[in-house]
Design an enzyme around this catalytic site. Structure first.
Site, short mmCIF file in Angstrom:
data_model
loop_
_atom_site.label_atom_id
_atom_site.label_comp_id
_atom_site.label_asym_id
_atom_site.label_seq_id
_atom_site.Cartn_x
_atom_site.Cartn_y
_atom_site.Cartn_z
N GLU A 134 3.42 0.81 6.56
CA GLU A 134 4.11 -0.11 7.47
C GLU A 134 4.18 -1.50 6.86
OE1 GLU A 134 5.70 1.19 9.76
OE2 GLU A 134 4.67 3.09 10.07
N HIS A 137 7.13 -1.83 4.72
CA HIS A 137 8.36 -2.16 5.46
C HIS A 137 8.44 -3.67 5.74
CE1 HIS A 137 9.73 1.86 5.99
NE2 HIS A 137 8.77 2.25 6.81
N HIS A 143 12.38 3.69 3.20
CA HIS A 143 11.80 4.98 2.86
C HIS A 143 12.28 5.41 1.49
CE1 HIS A 143 10.81 5.77 7.30
NE2 HIS A 143 9.80 5.24 6.65
N CYS A 144 11.36 5.99 0.73
CA CYS A 144 11.61 6.29 -0.68
C CYS A 144 11.75 7.80 -0.85
CB CYS A 144 10.44 5.76 -1.49
SG CYS A 144 10.57 6.07 -3.24
N CYS A 168 5.45 4.29 -5.82
CA CYS A 168 6.05 4.76 -7.07
C CYS A 168 6.44 3.54 -7.91
CB CYS A 168 7.25 5.65 -6.79
SG CYS A 168 8.70 4.76 -6.19
N CYS A 171 9.23 1.32 -6.29
CA CYS A 171 8.76 0.54 -5.14
C CYS A 171 7.77 -0.54 -5.57
CB CYS A 171 8.13 1.45 -4.09
SG CYS A 171 9.32 2.53 -3.26
ZN LIG Z 1 8.26 4.21 7.37
ZN LIG Z 2 8.79 4.72 -3.87
#
Ligand SMILES: [Zn+2]
Ligand SMILES: [Zn+2]
Length: 189
Positions: A134, A137, A143-144, A168, A171
């Site tokens: 969270e 976000h 979302h990945c 990852c 991200c």
């Molecule tokens: Zn989420």
């Molecule tokens: Zn990711």
């Protein structure tokens, strides 16, 4: 871009101290941000939906967004009530992208659901994982699709348990830019 990069972890209702401590430690250990546990707030009875007997996550977020929390950039509220969003039967946590406040609830994360959550290592890892997801976000991550990545969407406990605590590579790069670049990221906590 944040100034201090400090996250406030706020117990809402009677939350065992170990839970907020574990969340704060994971924020520092995995995301390299400072985290501090703030004074507890009362259970959000104002958000109880009497027909569903669940608590409206959106109402709790709005209420917390309107409160001044000093010396912290982002807030994670930790609850032990069943949260819902109108389109979902329940949620483990909730945050709006680029918002200031995120929520995580213990209510559906325990191995054996009961009034008093069993704080097994699995439960503590789940609550930390939802909190970090969270928080992602709040720093603008979506979302990945990469699997494994912390930002992969989990709709069930099985999926949550397969999700790692790490972001990852893609991200991680985005998150570093949002939290002040590699210099800040490599700083000792
Ligand atoms: Zn989420
Ligand atoms: Zn990711």
């Amino acid at each position: 871009m944040t100034r201090s990069g400090c996250i406030g972890v706020v117990p809402i209702g009677a939350i065992p101290h170990v839970v907020t401590q574990v969340i704060a430690a994971h924020i520092t250990g995995y995301l390299n941000l400072k985290a501090t546990v703030l004074k507890p707030l009362r259970n959000p009875l104002y958000a109880l939906d009497e027909r569903r007997l669940q608590f409206d996550a959106g109402t709790i977020l709005e209420t917390l967004e309107s409160r001044p929390f000093e010396r912290v950039d982002k807030i994670i509220g930790v609850l032990n009530v069943d949260l819902f969003l109108p389109i979902f039967t329940h949620v483990f946590g909730e945050a709006r992208q680029h918002g200031r406040v995120a929520l995580v609830s213990l209510a559906r994360l325990a191995e054996e659901p009961s009034e008093k959550p069993q704080l097994s290592p699995t439960t503590l890892e789940r609550v930390a994982k939802v909190a970090l997801h969270e928080l992602g976000h709040l720093y603008g991550l979506t979302h990945c699709e990469n699997d494994p990545c912390l930002m992969h969407f989990s709709g069930s406990l099985e999926e949550l348990d397969r999700t790692p605590l790490n972001l990852c590579r893609y991200c991680t790069r985005y998150f570093r830019d949002e939290t002040g670049g590699p210099d800040h990221f490599s700083e000792a906590p």
